[in-house]
Write an enzyme that holds these catalytic residues in place. Structure first.
Site, PDB file in Angstrom:
ATOM      1  N   THR A  98       0.881  -1.176   0.000  1.00 21.77           N
ATOM      2  CA  THR A  98       0.000   0.000   0.000  1.00 21.77           C
ATOM      3  C   THR A  98       0.913   1.218   0.000  1.00 21.77           C
ATOM      4  O   THR A  98       1.605   1.489   0.985  1.00 21.77           O
ATOM      5  CB  THR A  98      -0.912   0.025   1.238  1.00 21.77           C
ATOM      6  OG1 THR A  98      -1.686  -1.169   1.257  1.00 21.77           O
ATOM      7  CG2 THR A  98      -1.839   1.226   1.199  1.00 21.77           C
ATOM      8  N   LYS A 173      -7.380   1.751  -3.417  1.00 21.85           N
ATOM      9  CA  LYS A 173      -7.084   1.339  -2.034  1.00 21.85           C
ATOM     10  C   LYS A 173      -7.322   2.517  -1.065  1.00 21.85           C
ATOM     11  O   LYS A 173      -7.788   2.329   0.057  1.00 21.85           O
ATOM     12  CB  LYS A 173      -5.630   0.844  -1.942  1.00 21.85           C
ATOM     13  CG  LYS A 173      -5.122   0.542  -0.544  1.00 21.85           C
ATOM     14  CD  LYS A 173      -5.618  -0.771   0.027  1.00 21.85           C
ATOM     15  CE  LYS A 173      -5.114  -0.952   1.458  1.00 21.85           C
ATOM     16  NZ  LYS A 173      -5.497  -2.212   2.059  1.00 21.85           N
ATOM     17  N   LYS A 241      -0.254   5.267   8.312  1.00 26.99           N
ATOM     18  CA  LYS A 241       0.518   5.405   7.068  1.00 26.99           C
ATOM     19  C   LYS A 241      -0.458   5.536   5.893  1.00 26.99           C
ATOM     20  O   LYS A 241      -0.327   6.420   5.049  1.00 26.99           O
ATOM     21  CB  LYS A 241       1.416   4.174   6.911  1.00 26.99           C
ATOM     22  CG  LYS A 241       2.340   4.170   5.717  1.00 26.99           C
ATOM     23  CD  LYS A 241       1.960   3.240   4.586  1.00 26.99           C
ATOM     24  CE  LYS A 241       1.720   1.804   4.921  1.00 26.99           C
ATOM     25  NZ  LYS A 241       1.305   0.978   3.782  1.00 26.99           N
TER      26      LYS A 241
HETATM   27  P1  NAP Z   1       5.190  -6.537   7.637  1.00 33.19           P
HETATM   28  O1  NAP Z   1       4.740  -7.828   8.253  1.00 33.19           O
HETATM   29  O2  NAP Z   1       5.794  -5.495   8.489  1.00 33.19           O
HETATM   30  O3  NAP Z   1       6.201  -6.924   6.462  1.00 33.19           O
HETATM   31  C1  NAP Z   1       6.894  -5.949   5.741  1.00 33.19           C
HETATM   32  C2  NAP Z   1       7.857  -6.663   4.832  1.00 33.19           C
HETATM   33  O4  NAP Z   1       8.592  -5.686   4.076  1.00 33.19           O
HETATM   34  C3  NAP Z   1       8.900  -7.495   5.580  1.00 33.19           C
HETATM   35  O5  NAP Z   1       9.214  -8.609   4.777  1.00 33.19           O
HETATM   36  C4  NAP Z   1      10.091  -6.534   5.655  1.00 33.19           C
HETATM   37  O6  NAP Z   1      11.334  -7.203   5.804  1.00 33.19           O
HETATM   38  C5  NAP Z   1       9.990  -5.869   4.306  1.00 33.19           C
HETATM   39  N1  NAP Z   1      10.633  -4.557   4.255  1.00 33.19           N
HETATM   40  C6  NAP Z   1      10.243  -3.416   4.865  1.00 33.19           C
HETATM   41  N2  NAP Z   1      11.064  -2.401   4.571  1.00 33.19           N
HETATM   42  C7  NAP Z   1      12.009  -2.908   3.749  1.00 33.19           C
HETATM   43  C8  NAP Z   1      13.127  -2.364   3.091  1.00 33.19           C
HETATM   44  N3  NAP Z   1      13.440  -1.064   3.218  1.00 33.19           N
HETATM   45  N4  NAP Z   1      13.886  -3.173   2.325  1.00 33.19           N
HETATM   46  C9  NAP Z   1      13.565  -4.474   2.187  1.00 33.19           C
HETATM   47  N5  NAP Z   1      12.509  -5.058   2.775  1.00 33.19           N
HETATM   48  C10 NAP Z   1      11.739  -4.286   3.545  1.00 33.19           C
HETATM   49  O7  NAP Z   1       3.988  -5.841   6.834  1.00 33.19           O
HETATM   50  P2  NAP Z   1       2.686  -6.489   6.194  1.00 33.19           P
HETATM   51  O8  NAP Z   1       1.597  -6.523   7.219  1.00 33.19           O
HETATM   52  O9  NAP Z   1       3.038  -7.724   5.450  1.00 33.19           O
HETATM   53  O10 NAP Z   1       2.269  -5.309   5.171  1.00 33.19           O
HETATM   54  C11 NAP Z   1       2.971  -5.125   3.952  1.00 33.19           C
HETATM   55  C12 NAP Z   1       2.207  -4.102   3.098  1.00 33.19           C
HETATM   56  O11 NAP Z   1       0.861  -4.572   2.877  1.00 33.19           O
HETATM   57  C13 NAP Z   1       2.083  -2.719   3.748  1.00 33.19           C
HETATM   58  O12 NAP Z   1       2.164  -1.728   2.756  1.00 33.19           O
HETATM   59  C14 NAP Z   1       0.689  -2.764   4.371  1.00 33.19           C
HETATM   60  O13 NAP Z   1       0.138  -1.455   4.500  1.00 33.19           O
HETATM   61  C15 NAP Z   1      -0.057  -3.598   3.357  1.00 33.19           C
HETATM   62  N6  NAP Z   1      -1.229  -4.306   3.878  1.00 33.19           N
HETATM   63  C16 NAP Z   1      -1.172  -4.971   5.073  1.00 33.19           C
HETATM   64  C17 NAP Z   1      -2.313  -5.623   5.555  1.00 33.19           C
HETATM   65  C18 NAP Z   1      -2.297  -6.362   6.885  1.00 33.19           C
HETATM   66  O14 NAP Z   1      -3.388  -6.722   7.384  1.00 33.19           O
HETATM   67  N7  NAP Z   1      -1.144  -6.615   7.490  1.00 33.19           N
HETATM   68  C19 NAP Z   1      -3.511  -5.596   4.822  1.00 33.19           C
HETATM   69  C20 NAP Z   1      -3.526  -4.938   3.595  1.00 33.19           C
HETATM   70  C21 NAP Z   1      -2.393  -4.284   3.141  1.00 33.19           C
HETATM   71  P3  NAP Z   1      11.848  -7.698   7.260  1.00 33.19           P
HETATM   72  O15 NAP Z   1      11.250  -9.054   7.469  1.00 33.19           O
HETATM   73  O16 NAP Z   1      13.324  -7.741   7.143  1.00 33.19           O
HETATM   74  O17 NAP Z   1      11.382  -6.670   8.251  1.00 33.19           O
END
Ligand code: NAP
Length: 290
Positions: A98, A173, A241
């Protein structure tokens, strides 16, 4: 079967990549900044863990990405070891992060100049949707690219919509998050009111959820809101965010978002209460704060 790469194995990416392998039968190469997670994924699902996004993307037909925000996305695409340095001609980069519509347009133009395609494809449905392969995916990009990528995206989705040119997925979104913000605040006030009025909340919801007030949030969150448990997925930090992206876009396009702006501040209150990692329904906790 295609050669597929997945960058970012977080709460969402880990199971999404899993479905590409188990449901799609694709050949997967994964990258995660914390390498141990990529190794774990590869041993669980059977695939290759790459040390950089560039090496993961090398030779792939489709490269998926699900990282945190615009800056993270820029790093894993345009950085020195970024995926864009290795994308092959004719391949498709599908971003499930997102992020802003601006970065989607920027990366789409960059991809075009380098001879491959880009789709912004943010998702809705939360952790449960990712784990069950039941996400809703909102896609921006060319119709031809969408047609090519849809059967692959289908592996983790129950609904995949083509919304328009680059950026239209992210804009859709934003509409989704604007809906949720106002709705969750309304539901919080309603449940809190029912409690203060000494009504049986379960009975109330049982009746009104069959009428015009019904919503996914009501069906799925009323009970945990009543009980004050907030560990069901999408975190307040992530929501802030997303709302900041919505408010910045509204500044540009002239849309008025008074309630969204207010709810964003309510989420700031929840953060101040220590609720950064609570889920978005924690707005109700703010109503009873001392
Ligand atoms: P998350 O569990 O915090 O995972 C983030 C991922 O991105 C991890 O693999 C992290 O690596 C990686 N990452 C972050 N910064 C990075 C960088 N600078 N370089 C390389 N890798 C990086 O987040 P998530 O819940 O999966 O969400 C991911 C996206 O989907 C976000 O944009 C969020 O807004 C969106 N989203 C989430 C949900 C939800 O319910 N969680 C629902 C819809 C949309 P590490 O493992 O090393 O930290």
């Amino acid at each position: 079967m295609a050669k597929v790469a997945f960058i970012g194995l977080g709460v969402m990416g880990y199971p999404m990549a899993g479905h590409l392998k188990t449901r799609g039968g694709h050949e997967l190469t994964v990258y995660n900044r914390t390498a141990a997670k990529a190794e774990k994924w590869a041993s669980e699902f059977g695939g290759t863990a790459a040390p950089t996004p560039k090496e993961a993307a090398d030779g792939a037909d489709f490269v998926f990405c699900c990282v945190g925000n615009d800056d993270d996305l820029r790093q894993v695409t345009l950085g020195e070891d970024g995926a864009f340095q290795a994308m092959k001609a004719g391949a498709v980069f599908i971003d499930n992060t997102t992020a802003s519509a601006e970065i989607a347009r920027e990366l789409a133009a960059e991809a075009d100049a380098r001879g491959f395609a880009f789709l912004d494809a943010p998702v809705s449905g939360g952790q449960a949707g990712a784990e069950n392969g039941q996400l809703t995916v909102m896609v921006g990009g060319s119709a031809d690219t969408f047609k090519r990528a849809k059967p692959v995206i289908d592996c983790f989705a129950k609904m995949v919509g083509h919304m328009g040119e680059a950026g239209a997925g992210q804009l859709t979104k934003m509409v989704n998050q604007i809906c949720i913000a106002g709705l969750v605040q309304g539901l919080s006030e309603a449940v809190n009111f029912a409690q203060k009025a000494d009504l049986d909340v379960e009975k109330v919801i049982g009746v009104i959820s069959k009428g015009a007030a019904q919503s996914w949030q009501m069906e799925n969150r009323w009970e945990t809101m009543r009980d004050g448990t907030f560990d069901f997925g999408f975190a307040v930090d992530w929501m802030r965010k997303d709302l900041s992206i919505c408010l910045a876009e509204a500044n540009r396009n002239g849309a008025q978002l008074p309630v969204t702006a207010l709810v964003d501040q309510f989420y700031a209150d929840v953060q101040a209460m220590g609720g950064s990692r609570w889920d978005t329904s924690s707005l109700i906790a703010r109503l009873d704060r001392k």
